[in-house]
Design a protein around this motif. Structure first.
Motif, mmCIF file in Angstrom:
data_model
loop_
_atom_site.group_PDB
_atom_site.id
_atom_site.type_symbol
_atom_site.label_atom_id
_atom_site.label_comp_id
_atom_site.label_asym_id
_atom_site.label_seq_id
_atom_site.Cartn_x
_atom_site.Cartn_y
_atom_site.Cartn_z
ATOM 1 N N ASN A 136 74.162 142.880 63.488
ATOM 2 C CA ASN A 136 75.354 143.494 64.087
ATOM 3 C C ASN A 136 75.863 142.718 65.294
ATOM 4 O OD1 ASN A 136 73.584 144.153 66.152
ATOM 5 N ND2 ASN A 136 73.491 146.337 65.661
ATOM 6 N N GLY A 137 75.369 141.486 65.474
ATOM 7 C CA GLY A 137 75.855 140.653 66.562
ATOM 8 C C GLY A 137 75.221 140.999 67.895
ATOM 9 N N SER A 138 75.841 140.492 68.975
ATOM 10 C CA SER A 138 75.271 140.660 70.311
ATOM 11 C C SER A 138 75.747 141.920 71.002
ATOM 12 C CB SER A 138 75.619 139.442 71.173
ATOM 13 O OG SER A 138 77.041 139.290 71.246
ATOM 14 N N THR A 139 76.783 142.574 70.463
ATOM 15 C CA THR A 139 77.265 143.826 71.047
ATOM 16 C C THR A 139 76.444 144.992 70.515
ATOM 17 O OG1 THR A 139 79.504 142.944 71.180
ATOM 18 C CG2 THR A 139 79.253 145.331 71.343
ATOM 19 N N PRO A 140 75.850 145.776 71.388
ATOM 20 C CA PRO A 140 74.983 146.863 70.909
ATOM 21 C C PRO A 140 75.742 147.863 70.036
ATOM 22 C CG PRO A 140 74.717 146.511 73.268
ATOM 23 C CD PRO A 140 75.894 145.709 72.855
ATOM 24 N N ALA A 141 75.109 148.267 68.955
ATOM 25 C CA ALA A 141 75.644 149.303 68.073
ATOM 26 C C ALA A 141 74.749 150.533 68.176
ATOM 27 C CB ALA A 141 75.700 148.806 66.639
ATOM 28 N N ARG A 142 75.364 151.685 68.120
ATOM 29 C CA ARG A 142 74.587 152.922 68.236
ATOM 30 C C ARG A 142 73.955 153.260 66.900
ATOM 31 N NH1 ARG A 142 76.960 158.608 70.704
ATOM 32 N NH2 ARG A 142 74.964 159.763 70.732
ATOM 33 N N VAL A 143 72.650 153.448 66.897
ATOM 34 C CA VAL A 143 71.918 153.822 65.685
ATOM 35 C C VAL A 143 71.006 154.992 66.022
ATOM 36 C CG1 VAL A 143 71.990 151.505 64.695
ATOM 37 C CG2 VAL A 143 70.054 152.151 66.125
ATOM 38 N N ALA A 144 70.855 155.892 65.068
ATOM 39 C CA ALA A 144 70.005 157.067 65.266
ATOM 40 C C ALA A 144 68.839 156.997 64.296
ATOM 41 C CB ALA A 144 70.796 158.350 65.062
ATOM 42 N N VAL A 145 67.630 156.969 64.823
ATOM 43 C CA VAL A 145 66.419 156.972 64.008
ATOM 44 C C VAL A 145 65.882 158.394 63.974
ATOM 45 C CG1 VAL A 145 64.144 155.963 63.624
ATOM 46 C CG2 VAL A 145 65.927 154.615 64.773
ATOM 47 N N ALA A 146 66.038 159.058 62.825
ATOM 48 C CA ALA A 146 65.503 160.412 62.674
ATOM 49 C C ALA A 146 63.986 160.344 62.640
ATOM 50 C CB ALA A 146 66.052 161.051 61.408
ATOM 51 N N MET A 147 63.347 161.113 63.507
ATOM 52 C CA MET A 147 61.891 161.052 63.647
ATOM 53 C C MET A 147 61.204 162.300 63.112
ATOM 54 S SD MET A 147 61.972 159.472 67.456
ATOM 55 C CE MET A 147 60.216 159.643 67.745
ATOM 56 N N SER B 137 64.711 162.728 67.484
ATOM 57 C CA SER B 137 65.321 161.467 67.089
ATOM 58 C C SER B 137 65.307 160.477 68.245
ATOM 59 C CB SER B 137 66.765 161.674 66.611
ATOM 60 O OG SER B 137 67.581 162.143 67.669
ATOM 61 N N ALA B 138 65.529 159.210 67.904
ATOM 62 C CA ALA B 138 65.738 158.162 68.892
ATOM 63 C C ALA B 138 67.183 157.695 68.743
ATOM 64 C CB ALA B 138 64.771 157.006 68.676
ATOM 65 N N ASP B 139 67.989 157.902 69.776
ATOM 66 C CA ASP B 139 69.404 157.515 69.775
ATOM 67 C C ASP B 139 69.492 156.195 70.533
ATOM 68 O OD1 ASP B 139 72.115 157.499 69.546
ATOM 69 O OD2 ASP B 139 72.487 159.120 70.974
ATOM 70 N N LEU B 140 69.641 155.106 69.816
ATOM 71 C CA LEU B 140 69.463 153.770 70.381
ATOM 72 C C LEU B 140 70.751 152.957 70.349
ATOM 73 C CD1 LEU B 140 66.110 152.944 68.524
ATOM 74 C CD2 LEU B 140 66.368 153.903 70.837
ATOM 75 N N TYR B 141 70.908 152.120 71.365
ATOM 76 C CA TYR B 141 71.948 151.088 71.366
ATOM 77 C C TYR B 141 71.245 149.766 71.104
ATOM 78 C CZ TYR B 141 75.215 154.543 73.107
ATOM 79 O OH TYR B 141 76.022 155.658 73.224
ATOM 80 N N ALA B 142 71.384 149.298 69.876
ATOM 81 C CA ALA B 142 70.591 148.148 69.427
ATOM 82 C C ALA B 142 71.492 146.975 69.082
ATOM 83 C CB ALA B 142 69.761 148.541 68.209
ATOM 84 N N ALA B 143 71.073 145.798 69.494
ATOM 85 C CA ALA B 143 71.755 144.562 69.138
ATOM 86 C C ALA B 143 70.776 143.683 68.373
ATOM 87 C CB ALA B 143 72.262 143.842 70.388
ATOM 88 N N THR B 144 71.115 143.346 67.128
ATOM 89 C CA THR B 144 70.196 142.579 66.290
ATOM 90 C C THR B 144 70.599 141.115 66.147
ATOM 91 O OG1 THR B 144 71.448 143.136 64.295
ATOM 92 C CG2 THR B 144 69.679 144.641 64.935
ATOM 93 N N GLY B 145 71.773 140.733 66.694
ATOM 94 C CA GLY B 145 72.217 139.353 66.499
ATOM 95 C C GLY B 145 72.428 139.060 65.027
ATOM 96 N N THR B 146 71.760 138.038 64.529
ATOM 97 C CA THR B 146 71.852 137.685 63.105
ATOM 98 C C THR B 146 70.620 138.124 62.327
ATOM 99 O OG1 THR B 146 70.899 135.496 63.543
ATOM 100 C CG2 THR B 146 73.309 135.683 63.633
ATOM 101 N N ASP B 147 69.777 138.936 62.945
ATOM 102 C CA ASP B 147 68.482 139.265 62.351
ATOM 103 C C ASP B 147 68.524 140.536 61.509
ATOM 104 O OD1 ASP B 147 67.491 137.058 63.601
ATOM 105 O OD2 ASP B 147 66.426 138.146 65.184
ATOM 106 N N HIS B 148 67.678 140.547 60.473
ATOM 107 C CA HIS B 148 67.409 141.730 59.666
ATOM 108 C C HIS B 148 66.078 142.315 60.150
ATOM 109 C CE1 HIS B 148 70.478 140.952 56.493
ATOM 110 N NE2 HIS B 148 70.303 139.699 56.881
ATOM 111 N N ILE B 149 66.099 143.554 60.580
ATOM 112 C CA ILE B 149 64.897 144.139 61.162
ATOM 113 C C ILE B 149 64.915 145.648 60.977
ATOM 114 C CG2 ILE B 149 65.909 144.401 63.477
ATOM 115 C CD1 ILE B 149 63.146 143.592 64.640
#
Length: 562
Positions: A484-495, A444-456
C-alpha cells in the motif's frame, strides 16, 4: 405414528445391548446425571441417500415401553468412540431415540465424501426414512459437534416440519471461513481436520496412525513449499477437497457456491442452542450464528465455556450435556423446568467466573482504545509525534505459533514469554492496573500500517501479563495485507471476541507479528498465489501513530488508571 412396545426396531433383527466398548466408555464419563432408562441398540441400518445409495446408521433407544422423540446425528467421523457413548448411549438413557448416521462415503456408507456438497439432500432423505419407522413420533431434534453442526445447518436450509430443536456443539457453517478467515490459509487446523475426515471413520487405530504421522512430519511440513506438497507430506496422500480449498482462497469463487449454510439462520424458527468455547476454532462462527438467529427472532441459547475444541468434549462435557439435555427436554418434551433463565451464559477468563446475560455482546460494553507507541507502551492517548514501530518478518524463519484456537493438544492460553523475546515480535503494554478491568465482546487492533512494496500478514494478540511478567494469550486474529506504499492505510485486525478480567497488578498487552506458523501458513512475501508460492522474500511493515488496541470494556469496571 406411535409405538408402545419395549423394543421398537427398524429391521427384522431383534434389538440387543449396545456395543461393549460403547458401554465401557459410557461408564468412564463423570459428572453425568443418573440414567432413567436402560438402552437397546440396532446397528448397521441402511438408510436411502438422496442419490439412491445407502447411508449406514446405528439406532439407540430406551428399553422402556412408550413414545420418545428422536435425535438425528449425521457424522463423517464414524459411529464409534466418542459418538456412541456420548450421544448414542447417553441421550438414549434420558428418553430419546438416537440415530447416529455416517455421512456419504464414510463409515461404510455408499458414495464419496465431498465436503459440504451432499449434506442438505442426504439430511432430507434421512428424515424421509424416519417418517416410515414405527417408533418415530414426528418429533425430531438434531445435535452434534464440529462437522455434525454443519450437517444440521445444511438440513436447516429447508427444515422438515418435524424439526423442533437443534443443539450445535462448536459447529461450523462456513467452510471457506474455516480454511481462509483473515485471508490466510489456516494450515495446522486444515491438516488436523482433514486427517479426521479421511481417517477417523475407519477406526481409532487408523486415525491414531494419521495423527502420529502429522506430529512426526510437522517440521518437514512447515518447511515445504508449495503448500499442496506440504499437505500431502503431512497426510501421506493428496486429498482433493483440501487441495481444492487451498487453490480457491477467494470466498466469491464459484468453488464455494452453496458452501455457507449459515444463511439458514437468517430465516430459521427452530429453537437452537449454541455451545462453544472461548478458545474454540469455531467460536467466531458460533457467534455469527447467534447474531443471525437473534436478528431472525428465533429462540436461541448460547453457552460459552473456557474450552478449546477438544476440551469442550472432555472437561466441559458435564456442562455441555446438562444444557443440551435441558434444551431438548424443553422443546421436544415441553418440560422447561431445567432450562436456564438467561439466554446467554459465558465464562469469564482471569476471574474463573460465569456471567448470565440477556444477550451477546452485552449492550453495556463500551469500546475503549489503547494507543501504541514505538517505545512499547500502550496508553489512553495517541502521541502524534512518535516514530512508527517497524515490524520485520522473515518467512525463512517464521514467527512460531503458541497456543490459541487450534485443534492441537497445546491449544488455548499459553505462556508467550519466550515468543515475545523474538526480534520479529512487537509488544505494547500498559502500566500495572490498580483495579480490575473486565472486557466482554469483540476485540480488535485498529492499525495504521504502511507496507511499501511488501506482502505481509499481521498477527495481533491480546495478552494478560501477570505480576511475575508471565504473558498469557487471551484472544487473537490475523489479516493478510497487500502493498500500500509509504502512506499508512487503516486496517482492522479482528481478534475474536472474549470475556476476560484483568486483575489488579496485571498489565494489558498487544502483541504484533508477521504470522503464527504453522497455525497459519506463512506469507512467503513474494505475492504469489498461496497454493503455488515457492519464493521466499523477507518483508517489513510500519505501524504509525493512531494505531490502537480496541477493547469492549464493561463500564462499571472501567477505571481511570487501567
Amino acid at each position: 405414528m406411535t409405538n408402545t412396545t419395549a423394543h421398537p426396531t427398524s429391521s427384522n433383527r431383534p434389538p440387543r445391548k449396545p456395543p461393549r466398548l460403547a458401554r465401557a466408555m459410557r461408564r468412564t464419563m463423570r459428572g453425568m446425571p443418573a440414567a432413567p432408562h436402560r438402552v437397546r441398540y440396532e446397528g448397521d441400518l441402511r438408510i436411502p441417500a438422496a442419490d439412491g445409495g445407502a447411508l449406514v446408521a446405528d439406532h439407540y433407544f430406551p428399553a422402556t415401553p412408550g413414545d420418545f422423540p428422536t435425535l438425528l446425528l449425521r457424522s463423517p467421523y464414524g459411529r464409534g468412540f466418542p459418538w456412541a457413548p456420548m450421544y448414542g448411549l447417553a441421550f438414549a438413557e434420558h428418553g430419546f431415540h438416537v440415530v447416529l448416521q455416517s455421512c456419504r462415503g464414510t463409515g461404510g456408507s455408499d458414495g464419496t465424501f465431498a465436503l459440504w456438497h451432499n449434506e442438505a439432500a442426504d439430511g432430507s432423505a434421512s428424515v424421509a426414512w424416519l417418517r416410515e419407522q414405527p417408533w418415530f413420533t414426528g418429533v425430531l431434534g438434531t445435535i452434534g459437534p464440529s462437522y455434525l453442526g454443519y450437517t444440521q445447518w445444511a438440513s436447516a436450509l429447508d427444515p422438515p416440519p418435524e424439526l423442533r430443536a437443534m443443539v450445535i456443539h462448536a459447529g461450523l457453517h462456513d467452510p471457506h471461513a474455516y480454511f481462509h478467515a483473515g485471508g490466510v490459509f489456516h494450515l495446522e487446523n486444515a491438516l488436523a481436520s482433514t486427517a479426521g475426515f479421511v481417517h477417523q471413520h475407519r477406526g481409532n487405530r487408523h486415525f491414531a496412525k494419521a495423527a502420529l504421522r502429522l506430529q512426526r512430519t510437522q517440521r518437514r511440513v512447515a518447511r515445504t513449499l508449495p503448500l499442496p506438497d506440504a499437505c500431502a507430506l503431512g497426510l501421506g496422500e493428496r486429498v482433493p477437497f483440501l487441495e481444492d480449498a487451498l487453490a480457491h482462497p477467494d470466498p466469491a469463487d464459484r468453488h464455494w457456491t452453496g458452501a455457507d449454510a449459515g444463511r439458514a439462520a437468517e430465516t430459521l424458527s427452530v429453537p437452537t442452542l449454541l455451545i462453544t468455547g472461548r478458545h474454540d476454532v469455531m467460536f467466531e462462527q458460533n457467534l455469527e450464528q447467534h447474531r443471525r438467529l437473534r436478528r431472525a427472532g428465533c429462540e436461541t441459547g448460547l453457552l460459552v465455556g473456557p474450552w478449546t475444541h477438544t476440551s469442550m468434549m472432555r472437561q466441559g462435557w458435564p456442562s455441555v450435556f446438562a444444557d443440551s439435555l435441558a434444551w431438548l427436554r424443553a422443546h421436544l418434551y415441553g418440560d422447561r423446568s431445567a432450562l436456564r433463565a438467561s439466554p446467554v451464559r459465558i465464562h469469564v477468563g482471569g476471574a474463573d467466573d460465569w456471567r448470565d446475560l440477556p444477550d451477546w455482546p452485552p449492550v453495556e460494553a463500551v469500546a475503549r482504545r489503547r494507543y501504541i507507541a514505538a517505545d512499547g507502551t500502550l496508553s489512553r492517548e495517541s502521541v502524534a509525534a512518535t516514530a512508527p514501530a517497524v515490524l520485520h518478518y522473515d518467512p525463512a524463519d517464521p514467527t512460531p505459533s503458541v497456543g490459541g484456537a487450534t485443534l492441537s493438544p497445546k491449544a488455548g492460553p499459553r505462556d508467550n514469554t519466550a515468543l515475545e523475546a523474538r526480534d520479529d515480535v512487537l509488544t505494547f503494554t500498559t502500566p500495572p492496573l490498580t483495579e480490575a478491568l473486565e472486557i466482554c465482546g469483540p476485540v480488535s487492533a485498529d492499525l495504521y500500517a504502511a507496507t511499501g512494496t511488501d506482502h505481509i500478514d499481521v498477527f495481533a494478540r491480546l495478552c494478560d501479563v501477570d505480576e511475575r511478567g508471565r504473558s498469557t494469550d487471551v484472544c487473537d486474529g490475523i489479516l493478510r495485507l497487500t502493498p500500500n506504499g509509504s502512506t499508512p492505510a487503516r486496517v482492522a485486525v479482528a481478534m475474536s471476541a472474549t470475556a476476560y478480567r484483568f486483575g489488579p497488578g496485571h498489565r494489558v498487552r498487544l502483541q504484533l507479528s508477521g504470522g503464527a506458523h504453522p497455525r497459519f501458513a506463512r506469507n512467503t512475501g513474494s505475492g504469489e498465489p498461496v497454493h503455488t508460492a515457492r519464493e521466499i522474500v523477507p518483508t517489513n511493515v510500519e505501524f504509525h501513530p493512531g494505531s490502537a488496541l480496541v477493547l469492549p470494556v464493561v463500564p462499571t469496571r472501567d477505571r481511570t488508571d487501567e
